[in-house]
Design a protein around this motif. Structure first.
Motif, PDB file in Angstrom:
ATOM      1  N   PHE B  62       0.851  -1.113  -0.201  1.00 53.26           N
ATOM      2  CA  PHE B  62      -0.196  -0.029   0.217  1.00 53.26           C
ATOM      3  C   PHE B  62       0.794   1.197   0.068  1.00 53.26           C
ATOM      4  CE2 PHE B  62      -2.826   2.942   2.125  1.00 53.26           C
ATOM      5  CZ  PHE B  62      -4.098   2.879   1.255  1.00 53.26           C
ATOM      6  N   ASP B  63       2.102   1.351   0.255  1.00 56.30           N
ATOM      7  CA  ASP B  63       2.823   2.083   0.457  1.00 56.30           C
ATOM      8  C   ASP B  63       3.889   2.404  -0.805  1.00 56.30           C
ATOM      9  OD1 ASP B  63       2.127   2.782   3.240  1.00 56.30           O
ATOM     10  OD2 ASP B  63       3.667   1.291   4.016  1.00 56.30           O
ATOM     11  N   ILE B  64       3.827   1.687  -1.559  1.00 58.06           N
ATOM     12  CA  ILE B  64       4.858   1.842  -2.964  1.00 58.06           C
ATOM     13  C   ILE B  64       4.438   2.807  -3.557  1.00 58.06           C
ATOM     14  CG2 ILE B  64       5.924   0.307  -4.764  1.00 58.06           C
ATOM     15  CD1 ILE B  64       6.507  -0.863  -2.450  1.00 58.06           C
ATOM     16  N   SER B  65       5.372   3.592  -4.032  1.00 58.48           N
ATOM     17  CA  SER B  65       5.054   4.857  -5.030  1.00 58.48           C
ATOM     18  C   SER B  65       6.050   4.852  -6.004  1.00 58.48           C
ATOM     19  CB  SER B  65       5.194   5.918  -4.019  1.00 58.48           C
ATOM     20  OG  SER B  65       4.570   7.167  -5.154  1.00 58.48           O
ATOM     21  N   LEU B  66       5.811   4.910  -7.066  1.00 51.21           N
ATOM     22  CA  LEU B  66       6.806   5.028  -8.295  1.00 51.21           C
ATOM     23  C   LEU B  66       6.431   5.977  -9.006  1.00 51.21           C
ATOM     24  CD1 LEU B  66       6.334   1.445  -9.594  1.00 51.21           C
ATOM     25  CD2 LEU B  66       8.226   2.273  -7.832  1.00 51.21           C
ATOM     26  N   PRO B  67       7.600   6.570  -9.675  1.00 54.71           N
ATOM     27  CA  PRO B  67       7.487   7.880 -10.421  1.00 54.71           C
ATOM     28  C   PRO B  67       6.547   7.684 -11.461  1.00 54.71           C
ATOM     29  CG  PRO B  67       9.783   7.275 -10.250  1.00 54.71           C
ATOM     30  CD  PRO B  67       9.094   6.200  -9.610  1.00 54.71           C
ATOM     31  N   THR B 216      -6.433  -5.595   7.962  1.00 56.15           N
ATOM     32  CA  THR B 216      -6.156  -4.407   8.231  1.00 56.15           C
ATOM     33  C   THR B 216      -5.668  -3.440   6.723  1.00 56.15           C
ATOM     34  OG1 THR B 216      -4.056  -4.770   9.133  1.00 56.15           O
ATOM     35  CG2 THR B 216      -5.771  -4.415  10.520  1.00 56.15           C
ATOM     36  N   GLU B 217      -4.900  -4.257   6.133  1.00 57.71           N
ATOM     37  CA  GLU B 217      -4.296  -3.538   4.900  1.00 57.71           C
ATOM     38  C   GLU B 217      -5.229  -4.041   3.899  1.00 57.71           C
ATOM     39  OE1 GLU B 217      -0.066  -3.356   1.948  1.00 57.71           O
ATOM     40  OE2 GLU B 217      -0.635  -5.264   3.066  1.00 57.71           O
ATOM     41  N   PRO B 218      -5.640  -3.176   2.920  1.00 56.02           N
ATOM     42  CA  PRO B 218      -6.490  -3.363   1.823  1.00 56.02           C
ATOM     43  C   PRO B 218      -5.845  -4.399   0.760  1.00 56.02           C
ATOM     44  CG  PRO B 218      -6.421  -1.025   2.268  1.00 56.02           C
ATOM     45  CD  PRO B 218      -5.216  -1.772   2.962  1.00 56.02           C
ATOM     46  N   HIS B 219      -6.674  -4.899   0.093  1.00 60.98           N
ATOM     47  CA  HIS B 219      -5.961  -5.735  -0.933  1.00 60.98           C
ATOM     48  C   HIS B 219      -5.688  -4.824  -2.155  1.00 60.98           C
ATOM     49  CE1 HIS B 219      -8.467  -8.840   0.813  1.00 60.98           C
ATOM     50  NE2 HIS B 219      -8.157  -9.778  -0.092  1.00 60.98           N
ATOM     51  N   CYS B 220      -4.279  -4.963  -2.287  1.00 62.32           N
ATOM     52  CA  CYS B 220      -3.766  -3.787  -3.400  1.00 62.32           C
ATOM     53  C   CYS B 220      -2.451  -4.224  -3.892  1.00 62.32           C
ATOM     54  CB  CYS B 220      -3.345  -2.722  -2.489  1.00 62.32           C
ATOM     55  SG  CYS B 220      -2.245  -2.828  -1.013  1.00 62.32           S
ATOM     56  N   SER B 221      -2.304  -3.806  -5.203  1.00 62.37           N
ATOM     57  CA  SER B 221      -1.229  -3.894  -6.148  1.00 62.37           C
ATOM     58  C   SER B 221      -0.502  -2.692  -6.717  1.00 62.37           C
ATOM     59  CB  SER B 221      -1.283  -4.844  -6.983  1.00 62.37           C
ATOM     60  OG  SER B 221      -2.167  -6.025  -6.823  1.00 62.37           O
ATOM     61  N   VAL B 222       0.717  -2.778  -6.796  1.00 61.65           N
ATOM     62  CA  VAL B 222       1.331  -1.816  -7.692  1.00 61.65           C
ATOM     63  C   VAL B 222       2.002  -2.543  -8.892  1.00 61.65           C
ATOM     64  CG1 VAL B 222       3.077   0.067  -7.853  1.00 61.65           C
ATOM     65  CG2 VAL B 222       1.725  -0.100  -5.778  1.00 61.65           C
ATOM     66  N   VAL B 223       1.881  -2.018  -9.873  1.00 64.94           N
ATOM     67  CA  VAL B 223       2.317  -2.912 -11.125  1.00 64.94           C
ATOM     68  C   VAL B 223       3.317  -2.062 -12.118  1.00 64.94           C
ATOM     69  CG1 VAL B 223       0.395  -4.544 -11.229  1.00 64.94           C
ATOM     70  CG2 VAL B 223       0.457  -2.808 -12.666  1.00 64.94           C
ATOM     71  N   ASN B 224       4.309  -2.462 -12.563  1.00 67.05           N
ATOM     72  CA  ASN B 224       5.096  -1.815 -13.337  1.00 67.05           C
ATOM     73  C   ASN B 224       5.847  -2.578 -14.868  1.00 67.05           C
ATOM     74  OD1 ASN B 224       6.639   0.700 -14.345  1.00 67.05           O
ATOM     75  ND2 ASN B 224       8.620  -0.260 -13.429  1.00 67.05           N
ATOM     76  N   TRP B 225       5.492  -2.212 -16.027  1.00 71.91           N
ATOM     77  CA  TRP B 225       6.161  -2.886 -16.972  1.00 71.91           C
ATOM     78  C   TRP B 225       7.483  -2.305 -17.464  1.00 71.91           C
ATOM     79  CZ3 TRP B 225       4.004  -7.081 -19.527  1.00 71.91           C
ATOM     80  CH2 TRP B 225       2.521  -7.178 -19.294  1.00 71.91           C
ATOM     81  N   VAL B 232       5.316  -6.734 -10.149  1.00 75.88           N
ATOM     82  CA  VAL B 232       4.017  -6.826  -9.480  1.00 75.88           C
ATOM     83  C   VAL B 232       4.421  -6.765  -7.933  1.00 75.88           C
ATOM     84  CG1 VAL B 232       1.884  -7.746  -8.779  1.00 75.88           C
ATOM     85  CG2 VAL B 232       2.677  -7.863 -11.221  1.00 75.88           C
ATOM     86  N   TRP B 233       4.051  -5.538  -7.149  1.00 73.63           N
ATOM     87  CA  TRP B 233       4.075  -5.575  -5.568  1.00 73.63           C
ATOM     88  C   TRP B 233       2.719  -5.948  -5.229  1.00 73.63           C
ATOM     89  CZ3 TRP B 233       6.994  -2.587  -8.850  1.00 73.63           C
ATOM     90  CH2 TRP B 233       8.185  -2.258  -8.418  1.00 73.63           C
ATOM     91  N   ASP B 234       2.614  -6.981  -4.542  1.00 72.64           N
ATOM     92  CA  ASP B 234       1.342  -7.295  -4.064  1.00 72.64           C
ATOM     93  C   ASP B 234       1.056  -7.608  -2.676  1.00 72.64           C
ATOM     94  OD1 ASP B 234      -1.490  -7.941  -4.790  1.00 72.64           O
ATOM     95  OD2 ASP B 234      -0.981 -10.147  -5.259  1.00 72.64           O
ATOM     96  N   SER B 235      -0.159  -7.411  -2.254  1.00 70.32           N
ATOM     97  CA  SER B 235      -0.127  -7.698  -0.687  1.00 70.32           C
ATOM     98  C   SER B 235      -0.831  -9.018  -0.759  1.00 70.32           C
ATOM     99  CB  SER B 235      -1.185  -6.852  -0.161  1.00 70.32           C
ATOM    100  OG  SER B 235      -1.499  -7.259   1.341  1.00 70.32           O
ATOM    101  N   ILE B 294      -3.393  -0.041  -7.390  1.00 69.27           N
ATOM    102  CA  ILE B 294      -4.905  -0.269  -7.339  1.00 69.27           C
ATOM    103  C   ILE B 294      -4.942  -0.770  -6.167  1.00 69.27           C
ATOM    104  CG2 ILE B 294      -4.515  -2.668  -8.061  1.00 69.27           C
ATOM    105  CD1 ILE B 294      -7.406  -1.742  -9.525  1.00 69.27           C
ATOM    106  N   ALA B 295      -5.879  -0.108  -5.157  1.00 74.21           N
ATOM    107  CA  ALA B 295      -6.050  -0.414  -4.021  1.00 74.21           C
ATOM    108  C   ALA B 295      -7.697  -0.555  -3.446  1.00 74.21           C
ATOM    109  CB  ALA B 295      -5.585   0.497  -3.003  1.00 74.21           C
ATOM    110  N   LEU B 296      -8.144  -1.590  -3.080  1.00 77.08           N
ATOM    111  CA  LEU B 296      -9.464  -1.723  -2.795  1.00 77.08           C
ATOM    112  C   LEU B 296      -9.741  -0.887  -1.403  1.00 77.08           C
ATOM    113  CD1 LEU B 296      -8.912  -3.958  -4.959  1.00 77.08           C
ATOM    114  CD2 LEU B 296     -10.737  -5.196  -3.671  1.00 77.08           C
TER     115      LEU B 296
END
Lengths: 155, 765
Positions: B62-67, B216-225, B232-235, B294-296
């Motif tokens: 949930f904390d991952i942030s990319l440019p 407690t942490e929502p279902h979420c992913s950060v994806v980058n091609w 894929v960073w995934d909870s 994407i975070a639910l």
């Protein structure tokens, strides 16, 4: 429309321009990159986003940007001083009060707000202080024990 | 290098047995003996991940942030059952900041739910089913865009209750509303004969509610091609399962997908597989050429990413006057939701008590609601409530103490597999738990507690698999300064995996815990490890870590032998120093060995051994609850819970205590308050936030929780002798509380959760 805000975070003075519909949580996480404060529900039910504002524990998802003007805010990142964990944090580790850790920053901040005002709380007072912080995996006993051991002047 | 072979491996994982070919060592390292003096393993050890989690530096998905990261939100069906006639995204696309919108119209038909549906289906089978997904410059803009998408729906008749869905007249969700078109059945002995032998026969129906994981942490992913490679960073509880699911969905090689999960805020079974949200984010990211998060939100989590199916259990049991069970019948049905998910709950009923004549029938039924997913001991929590309630009733009916009744019907072997257990120490759980709660001193006849606040004590039994098995690997790298890194393809849900892996390696190599780094949760660097479910992580991974460390030790001794010119058999390894037994002057620290071998890093890979043939592996336990019931308000207060369990070796009592407390408190939630409530008129879920869906707070917890571990090791299973804890901790809590409530008020509660209104209704009608 943007507004200018002046406030203190973790003893550092900040001036920033932002939109008035931003939440304190957004300002912390997105504008200041203080991601230690978590978001679990966005409606003030889970307490994962708890920070200390002007000495009180608040859900930062329920605080709008204009409300923080002039405020003093402490987040979990502000507890550690000179690369040493605060003894509240150390007691959390000692008592095993952490599991997945997602609720931990909020728990720490609720505990910190309590102990700042009431250095020797009873177990009932500790429970009341963290009643708004949901933990889904560790249980609460270890957290209570950790807070109770952190009595005395916490600053 | 130790020799290896490939075997057929089979062990229970969440809802069913999993079978796979598995590479295992030919010879199993001998288990640490029961009562062995270990220096690190079994000692309370602060978590390796502790600093990160209390300092706020821990990065969750949930904390991952990319440019240049964009944000995605999902449009979901507002109807429980509908067909999409038309979707118009033109208005939404014009909203400034909207980058891309995907629907069934502009995406490939990606099969989902075991081929029964698609990523975007035109038939929507529950409120919350995915309709469209928007990527935008901010989450806020994406949410606004959702409101501008115009969808024309044809509403279809719906059914949201399993009993009704089984009837002929019910609207059909698939070809049939019964999963696989038939129930799961099991039988042994002669049921008619069993009931004929019985002096007392009891028949009763018990019901349990649908519960939701609400991590407690929502279902979420950060994806980058990066070109055609996807990170894929995934909870998630299963990095390899997510990797394979995404690769299959997108039709790209698994080697092009890297899944990373460092920290996560809870799973409980709801994060075991690749989510639609992750694949939608990947499709959007590909189209816009930017990373996507994407975070639910809490509503989506309560609608679309899993739940524990409800149950209606019709039970019938017969016993002789002396307490011998002669016949047991379980017939149940439960709601899978709109797609396949097992709702069966008869497993504990089949095995835990000795009974020669037994039948079970379990129907899993489709309804128009979010599909179920394994939730902390699927089937067992609901099944144990029904079973241990009617067992208690039977004990009372024939005038036996409920604990004596359970001892009378103690099953010495696995009655389903007809095999001995590797270990079963349930009788010690009963004895030690009873002593801790004061069973024989405090317990009074049911309903005899005086006054308006009535006290009672009750208990229930626990059985679960949780022995784990191969394949599971761990790689150990020893640096030239004698420090080590362990890399494993498992993941830490917060349960202490980072910490026990370091403990096991430190125990074998005799190096400080602090000098061991553990890297988990990255398919790009780690050898295979199984998903973290079924209480199998520690039982599967810890033996592989020990194997890797033992191999390293052998390698170091071999190196020292060459350097010192002393035969290996004449060398001893102690405190990370290798010395000649006959000449103590001849010695080398392990870092000297690595340096003199002129290698900067030594590497070994350890394997989980095969499980012993001809045995069944189960964990056992008994929990005892002491309650107060206020008969004016109907409110139940927990005074004390005692959990006594046989879970093999405890690697770290500090983190094991966390698991037990957490499991018990979730059990209290299931017993007293947690419930997904749907509106029968609209088919919509009413409990979509943490105000309406009640999760226990500190105020709902007992004054005291006492955890007793009766076991020290199960050396037949593996070289570490570990069984899992996560699910055992949770299974019997609700049943024990229900029996305590009966003991307090003298009225049997047949339906969970035991909310105040139900208590008052049961007492006063």
């Amino acid at each position: 429309m943007t507004i200018e805000l002046n406030f203190t975070i973790n003893e550092k003075k900040i001036t920033l321009k932002t939109e008035p519909n931003r939440r304190l949580l957004d300002i912390l996480r997105q504008e200041l990159n203080l991601t230690g404060t978590k978001e679990g529900c966005a409606i003030g039910e889970c307490g994962a986003c708890t920070v200390v504002m002007n000495g009180k524990a608040v859900n930062s998802c329920l605080v709008l940007a204009p409300q923080i003007n002039g405020a003093e805010i402490l987040t979990v990142e502000g507890l550690e001083k000179d690369q040493r964990l605060h003894f509240l944090q150390e007691n959390f580790l000692k008592h095993g009060a952490v599991q997945c850790g997602f609720c931990t920053p909020g728990m720490l901040m609720s505990a910190y707000a309590l102990l700042s005002k009431n250095p020797n709380p009873t177990e009932a007072e500790v429970k009341e202080a963290i009643a708004g912080n949901l933990c889904r995996c560790t249980g609460y006993k270890q957290i209570i024990d950790a807070i109770l051991e952190t009595e005395g002047d916490i600053k | 290098m130790s020799s290896r072979k490939i075997i057929k491996s089979k062990y229970f994982f969440e809802e069913d047995f999993v079978e796979s070919l598995a590479e295992v060592p030919v010879e199993k390292t001998e288990a640490w003996a029961s009562g062995a003096e270990l220096k690190v393993v079994g000692k309370p050890t602060q978590r390796k991940d502790g600093y990160d989690k209390v300092s706020g530096s821990a990065q969750y998905t949930f904390d991952i942030s990319l440019p240049k990261m964009a944000f995605a939100k999902t449009l979901r069906s507002p109807h429980p059952h509908a067909r999409i006639l038309n979707i118009d995204v033109s208005k939404a696309k014009k909203l400034p900041g909207v980058l891309e919108i995907i629907t069934h119209q502009n995406t490939p038909k990606i099969p989902w739910y075991f081929g029964m549906s698609f990523l975007f289906d035109t038939t929507l089978r529950f409120e919350g089913d995915e309709v469209a997904c928007v990527a935008a410059e901010s989450e806020h803009i994406a949410e606004q865009a959702l409101q501008l998408i115009r969808v024309e729906y044809e509403e279809l008749p719906f059914t949201i209750e399993a009993g009704q869905a089984m009837s002929e007249a019910a609207p059909k969700i698939h070809d049939t509303n019964i999963l696989r078109g038939r129930p799961d059945t099991y039988e042994r002995g002669d049921i008619e004969k069993g009931f004929a032998e019985a002096d007392v026969v009891l028949e009763e129906t018990f019901t349990t509610q649908t519960a939701v994981h609400n991590t407690t942490e929502p279902h979420c992913s950060v994806v980058n091609w990066d070109g055609d490679r996807l990170t894929v960073w995934d909870s998630t509880q299963g990095i390899f399962s997510v990797r394979d699911g995404i690769a299959d969905s997108l039709g790209i090689p698994a080697s092009h997908v890297r899944v990373i999960k460092k920290y996560m805020g809870g799973g409980f079974g709801s994060k075991l597989a690749a989510g639609k949200y992750t694949v939608m984010a990947a499709l959007l990211a590909k189209k816009i050429g930017r990373p996507v998060k994407i975070a639910l939100d809490r509503k989506e989590m309560n609608l679309a990413v899993g739940n524990r199916p409800d149950s209606v259990q019709k039970l019938k049991i017969g016993a002789k006057k002396d307490g011998t069970l002669t016949a047991m019948v379980h017939e149940s049905y439960g709601a899978s939701g709109a797609y396949p998910s097992g709702a069966a709950c008869s497993w504990p009923f089949r095995t835990i008590y000795q009974c020669p004549n037994l039948n079970t029938i379990d129907y899993s039924v489709y309804i128009n609601a979010g599909p179920g997913r394994p939730m902390r001991a699927p089937g067992h929590v609901q099944g144990t409530f029904g079973m241990d309630s009617i067992i208690d009733d039977m004990a009372e009916k024939i005038g036996m103490d409920p604990l004596e009744f359970r001892l009378k019907n103690y099953a010495e072997i696995d009655q389903v597999g007809n095999a001995p257990y590797t270990s079963k120490r349930l009788h010690e759980c009963y004895q030690q738990g009873a002593a801790a709660i004061g069973w024989y001193q405090k317990r009074r006849p049911a309903g005899s507690s005086p006054g308006k606040i009535k006290k009672g004590i009750g208990m229930a039994s626990q059985i679960w698999w949780g022995g784990g098995g191969p394949p599971a690997y761990a790689t150990l790298k020893l640096n030239r300064d004698g420090s080590a890194t362990v890399i494993a393809g498992t993941q830490d849900l917060g349960t202490g995996t980072y910490t026990f892996i370091a403990q096991v390696a430190a125990e074998v190599l005799e190096i400080p815990l602090d000098n061991i780094n553990v890297i988990l949760g990255d398919t790009g660097v780690a050898p295979y490890g199984p998903s973290s479910g079924g209480s199998t992580t520690a039982p599967s991974i810890s033996p592989a870590v020990r194997d890797a460390a033992e191999q390293m030790k052998t390698k170091l001794i071999s190196g020292a032998a060459a350097i010192l010119e002393v035969p290996e058999r004449e060398l001893s390894y102690r405190n990370a120093v290798i010395s000649a037994i006959t000449d103590s002057e001849k010695k080398l620290g392990i870092s000297d060995v690595v340096r003199q071998m002129r290698e900067r890093v030594l590497v070994t890979t350890g394997l989980r051994n095969a499980n012993p043939e001809g045995y069944t592996i189960n964990s056992f336990g008994a929990q005892f609850a002491e309650v107060e019931v206020d008969i004016d308000t109907g409110k139940i207060r927990l005074l004390k819970v005692v959990a006594a369990h046989d879970v093999g070796r405890i690697l770290n009592p500090l983190t094991s205590d966390n698991q037990f407390h957490g499991g018990i408190i979730q059990g209290i939630g299931f017993a007293l308050m947690e419930e997904r409530i749907m509106d029968p008129m609209t088919g919509k879920t009413l409990t979509t936030n943490l105000h309406n869906y009640k999760v226990p707070t500190v105020m709902d917890t007992p004054t005291e929780i006492e955890v007793i571990i009766v076991s020290d090791s199960d050396p037949l299973i593996s070289n570490t002798g570990v069984k899992g804890i996560g699910e055992p901790a949770h299974i019997p809590t609700a049943a024990a509380i229900a029996n305590a409530v009966y003991n307090a008020i003298g009225v049997r509660m047949k339906s969970l959760p035991m909310t105040p209104d139900k208590i008052l209704h049961a007492l006063f009608g």
